[in-house]
Design a protein around this motif. Structure first.
Motif, PDB file in Angstrom:
ATOM      1  N   SER A   1       0.983  -1.180   0.146  1.00  0.00           N
ATOM      2  CA  SER A   1       0.094  -0.087  -0.045  1.00  0.00           C
ATOM      3  C   SER A   1       0.958   1.397   0.041  1.00  0.00           C
ATOM      4  CB  SER A   1      -0.977   0.002   1.269  1.00  0.00           C
ATOM      5  OG  SER A   1      -1.617  -0.988   1.123  1.00  0.00           O
TER       6      SER A   1
ATOM      7  N   SER B   1      -7.925   3.819   6.484  1.00  0.00           N
ATOM      8  CA  SER B   1      -6.850   2.872   6.737  1.00  0.00           C
ATOM      9  C   SER B   1      -6.380   2.399   8.166  1.00  0.00           C
ATOM     10  CB  SER B   1      -5.600   3.405   5.958  1.00  0.00           C
ATOM     11  OG  SER B   1      -5.916   3.481   4.662  1.00  0.00           O
TER      12      SER B   1
ATOM     13  N   LEU C   1      -5.137  -1.964   0.765  1.00  0.00           N
ATOM     14  CA  LEU C   1      -4.302  -2.196  -0.237  1.00  0.00           C
ATOM     15  C   LEU C   1      -4.876  -2.050  -1.534  1.00  0.00           C
ATOM     16  CD1 LEU C   1      -1.548  -2.984  -1.912  1.00  0.00           C
ATOM     17  CD2 LEU C   1      -2.107  -5.214  -1.146  1.00  0.00           C
TER      18      LEU C   1
ATOM     19  N   SER D   1     -10.158   6.362  -4.572  1.00  0.00           N
ATOM     20  CA  SER D   1      -9.794   5.287  -3.515  1.00  0.00           C
ATOM     21  C   SER D   1     -10.934   5.308  -2.534  1.00  0.00           C
ATOM     22  CB  SER D   1      -8.536   5.440  -3.029  1.00  0.00           C
ATOM     23  OG  SER D   1      -8.311   6.858  -2.095  1.00  0.00           O
TER      24      SER D   1
END
Length: 449
Positions: free
Chosen positions: A25, A153, A166, A205
């Motif tokens: 990541s 995250s 990831l 994302s």
């Protein structure tokens, strides 16, 4: 709740399984900036390269500060998972949403208002100043996406899950790479195009993460009471997050001061230092991944009252990162041009970058030591130790060393590069002292009990 148990099994396997997805990541995130530099290096001038390198250093500073604050969420959730307290996890997530929502709003407004001033403070070469301004303006508009991704995250890492972040960042990277070639190569938007591609990737994302988060974590129950600011919960989040954010901020300020010193030496030095900073950021991925891994594993095991596994994670982290640092240092002595030459074509910039990289690369080895100890201290809720050693290294070695080297050796960047590993060596010594002190106190408490 969907969470991974880091308190059982072979510790070496636990460390590797947690660290590898996080490493990938981080690699993809660093790839954002590296692809930006690579693409503008193909299609544009050193002025545009300097604009992207200076601008991305500022945004990188912002990102690491946000990640530092988010470390409080990772550690608190990790300890609650170790204690098997699901209700507390929900309360922590709710307060994290409130805290970082306010932070995102304040940062976005403040940075957009200060963009021109930041360009001036960085002493950006006049040839690159205007492109740097537009690069930063676009990136600052995307601050809410930077905050959202890193908060999501941090929650996953606290739960022991590094795989799903990831997947999210992989989508962002693909979007960023494709749009870099479109905006910079086809539409000729220069530094602004690179910034726009980065923001679009980050937005992609976050949208993906929000779309799938309920499916990934179906058992998390957030009520309105969880979203109500709780003084005790906020205090715990900031107890770890604030010192880490402050230390990371000071480190980045030190890097920016070094960039300012380099910028004052002209466009060649500025471009060379900017490129090498990107390369070093890539080489630092391994120690950064192990810092987060050691932190999360330590937090869960301290919560589960298994301190010996936390120490085991620290030892494995040190072995892996120091080995990596040694390999990086050796490689950069013999083939620095193979790395610097990826981003710039001008022979003068490549030569200056190689000189800087040869000395700077040893920072990866010494930083490996204090990164792993910092992760351990954070997991033990002793983040102030990390703050102290980083500030000491900045004030004693990094900034004074870079300045003096620039004054005494104005024709060569290699002496200036020595300041970074010297600063990390200072940090490593202080960390070892803190670790021995912690063990001494624990043994003393054990004898008196």
């Amino acid at each position: 709740m969907n969470k991974n148990d880091l308190t059982s099994g072979k510790i070496s396997k636990t460390v590797m399984l947690f660290a590898l997805p996080y490493l990938l990541s981080s690699f993809l995130q660093v790839l954002y900036g590296m692809v930006d530099l690579f693409v503008v290096g193909l299609y544009d001038t050193p002025a545009t390269t300097t604009a992207v390198s200076v601008g991305s250093q500022v945004t990188h500073m912002l990102t690491v500060i946000i990640v530092g604050f988010a470390m409080g969420t990772t550690v608190k959730i990790g300890r609650e998972v170790g204690q098997k307290d699901d209700a507390a996890v929900g309360k922590t997530i709710g307060n994290t949403i409130v805290l970082f929502g306010v932070l995102a709003f304040v940062l976005t407004v403040a940075l957009l208002l200060m963009t021109r001033g930041i360009v001036n403070v960085m002493k950006t070469p006049s040839e690159a100043a205007e492109e740097t301004f537009y690069y930063l303006l676009i990136c600052f508009a995307g601050v809410p996406f930077i905050v959202a991704y890193n908060v999501i995250s941090s929650v996953f890492r606290g739960l022991g899950d590094t795989r799903h972040p990831l997947y999210f960042v992989a989508v962002a990277c693909v979007v960023n790479v494709v749009l870099d070639f479109v905006f910079v190569g086809v539409l000729d938007l220069g530094a602004a195009g690179a910034a726009l591609a980065t923001v679009c990737g980050q937005a992609a994302s976050v949208v993906l993460a929000l779309a799938f988060i309920r499916r990934i974590l179906p058992d998390i129950k957030l009520s309105r009471s969880d979203l109500k600011p709780d003084k005790a919960v906020m205090g715990k989040l900031l107890q770890v997050g604030a010192p880490v954010a402050m230390q990371d901020g000071f480190i980045q300020i030190a890097f920016i001061i070094i960039t300012v010193i380099a910028n004052s030496r002209g466009l060649v030095a500025a471009a060379a230092v900017g490129v090498v900073e990107k390369i070093i950021g890539f080489l630092f991925l391994v120690p950064s991944a192990l810092l987060s891994s050691v932190s999360a594993i330590t937090a869960q095991n301290m919560g589960a009252d298994k301190p010996e596994r936390a120490v085991g994670a620290l030892r494995w982290g040190l072995a892996i990162t120091m080995g990596w640092g040694l390999l990086c240092g050796i490689y950069c002595q013999f083939a620095p041009g193979s790395l610097v030459g990826l981003f710039v074509k001008e022979a003068e910039v490549v030569s200056a970058g190689c000189d800087y990289l040869r000395s700077y690369s040893w920072d990866v080895f010494f930083a490996a030591i204090h990164f792993c100890f910092s992760g351990y201290f954070c997991g033990c809720q002793k983040a102030q130790y990390s703050f102290i050693h980083n500030v000491a290294s900045i004030l004693v070695a990094r900034i004074p060393g870079a300045y003096l080297a620039s004054v005494w050796f104005p024709e060569n960047l290699m002496p200036m590069g020595v300041a970074a590993p010297l600063g990390s060596a200072v940090s490593a010594v202080i960390c070892i002292g803190f670790y021995w002190h912690m063990n001494f106190v624990q043994k003393s408490i054990g004898k008196s009990a």
